[in-house]
Write an enzyme that holds these catalytic residues in place. Structure first.
Site, PDB file in Angstrom:
ATOM      1  N   HIS A   1      14.410  12.653  -7.384  1.00 39.07           N
ATOM      2  CA  HIS A   1      15.585  13.244  -6.726  1.00 39.07           C
ATOM      3  C   HIS A   1      16.517  13.838  -7.781  1.00 39.07           C
ATOM      4  CE1 HIS A   1      14.302  11.391  -3.112  1.00 39.07           C
ATOM      5  NE2 HIS A   1      15.209  10.452  -2.962  1.00 39.07           N
TER       6      HIS A   1
ATOM      7  N   SER B   1       8.945  11.950  -1.728  1.00 44.16           N
ATOM      8  CA  SER B   1       8.588  10.533  -1.867  1.00 44.16           C
ATOM      9  C   SER B   1       9.536   9.613  -1.111  1.00 44.16           C
ATOM     10  CB  SER B   1       8.564  10.143  -3.341  1.00 44.16           C
ATOM     11  OG  SER B   1       9.807  10.456  -3.945  1.00 44.16           O
ATOM     12  N   GLY B   2      10.776  10.050  -0.915  1.00 42.27           N
ATOM     13  CA  GLY B   2      11.730   9.229  -0.168  1.00 42.27           C
ATOM     14  C   GLY B   2      11.261   8.962   1.246  1.00 42.27           C
TER      15      GLY B   2
ATOM     16  N   ARG C   1      21.576  -4.018   3.795  1.00 44.48           N
ATOM     17  CA  ARG C   1      22.441  -3.560   2.690  1.00 44.48           C
ATOM     18  C   ARG C   1      23.929  -3.734   2.946  1.00 44.48           C
ATOM     19  NH1 ARG C   1      19.372   2.040   1.959  1.00 44.48           N
ATOM     20  NH2 ARG C   1      17.501   1.312   0.875  1.00 44.48           N
TER      21      ARG C   1
ATOM     22  N   GLN D   1      12.725   8.779  -8.040  1.00 46.33           N
ATOM     23  CA  GLN D   1      13.136   8.093  -6.812  1.00 46.33           C
ATOM     24  C   GLN D   1      12.324   6.821  -6.591  1.00 46.33           C
ATOM     25  OE1 GLN D   1      11.081   8.285  -3.701  1.00 46.33           O
ATOM     26  NE2 GLN D   1      12.530   6.849  -2.796  1.00 46.33           N
TER      27      GLN D   1
ATOM     28  N   CYS E   1      18.041   5.061  -2.631  1.00 47.16           N
ATOM     29  CA  CYS E   1      17.634   5.690  -3.896  1.00 47.16           C
ATOM     30  C   CYS E   1      18.692   6.630  -4.488  1.00 47.16           C
ATOM     31  CB  CYS E   1      16.326   6.436  -3.703  1.00 47.16           C
ATOM     32  SG  CYS E   1      16.274   7.422  -2.207  1.00 47.16           S
TER      33      CYS E   1
ATOM     34  N   THR F   1       0.815  -1.224   0.000  1.00 48.82           N
ATOM     35  CA  THR F   1       0.000   0.000   0.000  1.00 48.82           C
ATOM     36  C   THR F   1       0.843   1.267   0.000  1.00 48.82           C
ATOM     37  OG1 THR F   1      -0.063  -0.232   2.392  1.00 48.82           O
ATOM     38  CG2 THR F   1      -1.990  -1.023   1.176  1.00 48.82           C
ATOM     39  N   GLY F   2       2.176   1.128   0.110  1.00 51.11           N
ATOM     40  CA  GLY F   2       3.049   2.300   0.208  1.00 51.11           C
ATOM     41  C   GLY F   2       3.375   2.899  -1.150  1.00 51.11           C
TER      42      GLY F   2
HETATM   43  P1  A2P Z   1       0.230   0.198   5.786  1.00 51.37           P
HETATM   44  O1  A2P Z   1      -0.332   0.994   4.647  1.00 51.37           O
HETATM   45  O2  A2P Z   1      -0.675  -0.926   6.200  1.00 51.37           O
HETATM   46  O3  A2P Z   1       0.716   1.044   6.931  1.00 51.37           O
HETATM   47  P2  A2P Z   1       5.374   4.309   2.659  1.00 51.37           P
HETATM   48  O4  A2P Z   1       6.849   4.116   2.486  1.00 51.37           O
HETATM   49  O5  A2P Z   1       4.700   4.920   1.484  1.00 51.37           O
HETATM   50  O6  A2P Z   1       5.056   4.994   3.953  1.00 51.37           O
HETATM   51  O7  A2P Z   1       4.755   2.817   2.789  1.00 51.37           O
HETATM   52  C1  A2P Z   1       5.129   1.902   3.783  1.00 51.37           C
HETATM   53  C2  A2P Z   1       4.508   0.535   3.499  1.00 51.37           C
HETATM   54  O8  A2P Z   1       4.956  -0.363   4.522  1.00 51.37           O
HETATM   55  C3  A2P Z   1       3.000   0.519   3.567  1.00 51.37           C
HETATM   56  O9  A2P Z   1       2.511  -0.428   2.651  1.00 51.37           O
HETATM   57  C4  A2P Z   1       2.738   0.061   4.994  1.00 51.37           C
HETATM   58  O10 A2P Z   1       1.508  -0.577   5.185  1.00 51.37           O
HETATM   59  C5  A2P Z   1       3.845  -0.946   5.163  1.00 51.37           C
HETATM   60  N1  A2P Z   1       4.143  -1.177   6.572  1.00 51.37           N
HETATM   61  C6  A2P Z   1       4.573  -0.277   7.483  1.00 51.37           C
HETATM   62  N2  A2P Z   1       4.731  -0.856   8.696  1.00 51.37           N
HETATM   63  C7  A2P Z   1       4.379  -2.153   8.553  1.00 51.37           C
HETATM   64  C8  A2P Z   1       4.331  -3.286   9.434  1.00 51.37           C
HETATM   65  N3  A2P Z   1       4.664  -3.206  10.709  1.00 51.37           N
HETATM   66  N4  A2P Z   1       3.938  -4.478   8.915  1.00 51.37           N
HETATM   67  C9  A2P Z   1       3.588  -4.586   7.626  1.00 51.37           C
HETATM   68  N5  A2P Z   1       3.609  -3.561   6.740  1.00 51.37           N
HETATM   69  C10 A2P Z   1       4.008  -2.362   7.193  1.00 51.37           C
END
Ligand code: A2P
Length: 347
Positions: free
Chosen positions: A241, A158-159, A99, A314, A128, A11-12
């Site tokens: 970036h 976005s980073g 890394r 990025q 990135c 979802t991120g």
């Molecule tokens: P969620 O949307 O459920 O919080 P971004 O870098 O855009 O902030 O996205 C971070 C991604 O990592 C999202 O999909 C977020 O899900 C997921 N995420 C963050 N913390 C956890 C966690 N503890 N377990 C699983 N997924 C996570």
């Protein structure tokens, strides 16, 4: 052959781009799982015309996978990567968790594809800014060794994730309406502003992001001798970036020779119109796979110095695209195989 794939962090900002790239690049997906935190359970995301549910990452949802593309932050990767590997998957991890682990390859396909062959279940996707710089300067390093790099970055929101991108837009409209901007995700208002990267500072005054550029570039290039110094700045740009890079070579390197080499280097697009003062810009780099490079010129302060400027998306080459290219490389070289010995998350 096709593969059972999961996106952890689906979802991120990077996760949604991974989803798009698996579809648009026609990665051989037999089955796709979308994993995230409990916050996202109940949501669904579209892949190849189908709505797929977002599931909670767990021991159960990491069963029966060939490949996990992880982009959910370092602590989530530390918790789940080794478990996914133990269960038979190969993990391409976008976080910084593994890394610098000597047993984990750190791969930019245009630079060190062969490193991927030594994986023990986890392959790390570099930072990135490091990916973008590596793609642009590696072809020059092949012709004449780079001795020293001085880089300044202009890093987009976005980073710091999808929430930071939304925050900058909200701040911008608040300011335009004469209201106070609110900063919750980033430490200070970024709209109409900029500030040094807010990762933790070390005793020498360098932030973590700057040290990533130093250490990761050396690891990717397989050259511990290159001297590198970096200044990383967050700027009010949404998702690409930019970097101003000063290179010092062992011998004089002409700007024309560098231009010639970069005009046919993989992953690089040369953008230079000196009459129009037209060079790479983050707004144009957005959505492009290539790193845009230009404004290559002789450093007037050093006979062996070159200056160049780049902009690169990025989220794409700086994260999701590089990860998918690593996955494509594994498929091509028949390396998408369960690890014999998995890397412990303790390391
Ligand atoms: P969620 O949307 O459920 O919080 P971004 O870098 O855009 O902030 O996205 C971070 C991604 O990592 C999202 O999909 C977020 O899900 C997921 N995420 C963050 N913390 C956890 C966690 N503890 N377990 C699983 N997924 C996570």
């Amino acid at each position: 052959k096709s593969y059972r794939v999961a996106i952890l962090g689906a979802t991120g900002a990077v996760g949604t781009e991974l989803l798009e790239l698996l579809e648009s690049r026609n990665f051989p997906v037999a089955e796709l799982k979308l994993l995230a935190s409990a916050r996202s359970v109940g949501r669904s995301l579209r892949f190849k015309g189908e709505d797929l549910p977002v599931e909670l990452v767990s021991d159960r949802t990491l069963e029966n996978l060939d490949l996990v593309l992880a982009s959910a932050g370092g602590s989530t990767s530390k918790t789940w990567a080794a478990i996914a590997v133990e269960k038979g998957a190969v993990v391409i991890d976008n976080s910084s968790a593994f890394r610098m682990n000597p047993e984990v390859p750190l791969v930019v396909p245009e630079v060190n594809p062969l490193a991927a062959a030594n994986h023990q279940g986890i392959i790390a996707n570099p930072n990135c800014t490091t990916i973008l710089m590596s793609v642009a300067i590696w072809p020059l390093h092949q012709i004449s060794p780079i001795k020293r790099i001085v880089v300044s970055t202009y890093q987009s929101a976005s980073g710091a994730g999808a929430k930071a991108m939304a925050e900058v837009q909200t701040q911008a409209s608040a300011i335009l309406q004469g209201q106070e901007p609110v900063a919750e995700v980033l430490p200070y208002p970024l709209a109409f502003n900029l500030f040094p990267h807010n990762s933790p500072l070390n005793d020498l005054g360098y932030c973590e992001e700057e040290m990533k550029m130093v250490n990761e570039t050396r690891k990717i290039f397989g050259d511990q001798q290159i001297r590198i110094t970096a200044t990383c700045i967050r700027v009010p740009v949404l998702r690409a970036h930019s970097e101003a890079i000063n290179l010092e070579f062992a011998n004089p390197f002409s700007a024309d020779a560098a231009r010639e080499i970069l005009s046919h280097s993989p992953g690089v697009k040369l953008i230079e119109d000196w009459e129009k003062n037209y060079f790479p810009m983050p707004m144009e780099a957005t959505g492009q796979d290539d790193v845009l490079v230009g404004r290559i010129r002789q450093d007037i302060s050093h006979p062996c110095g070159l200056e160049l400027w780049l902009s690169g998306d990025q989220i794409r080459k700086g994260a999701a695209l590089n990860a998918v290219q690593i996955a494509e490389l594994l498929v091509e070289k028949n390396l998408l195989q369960p690890a014999k010995a998995y890397v412990s998350s303790e390391k």
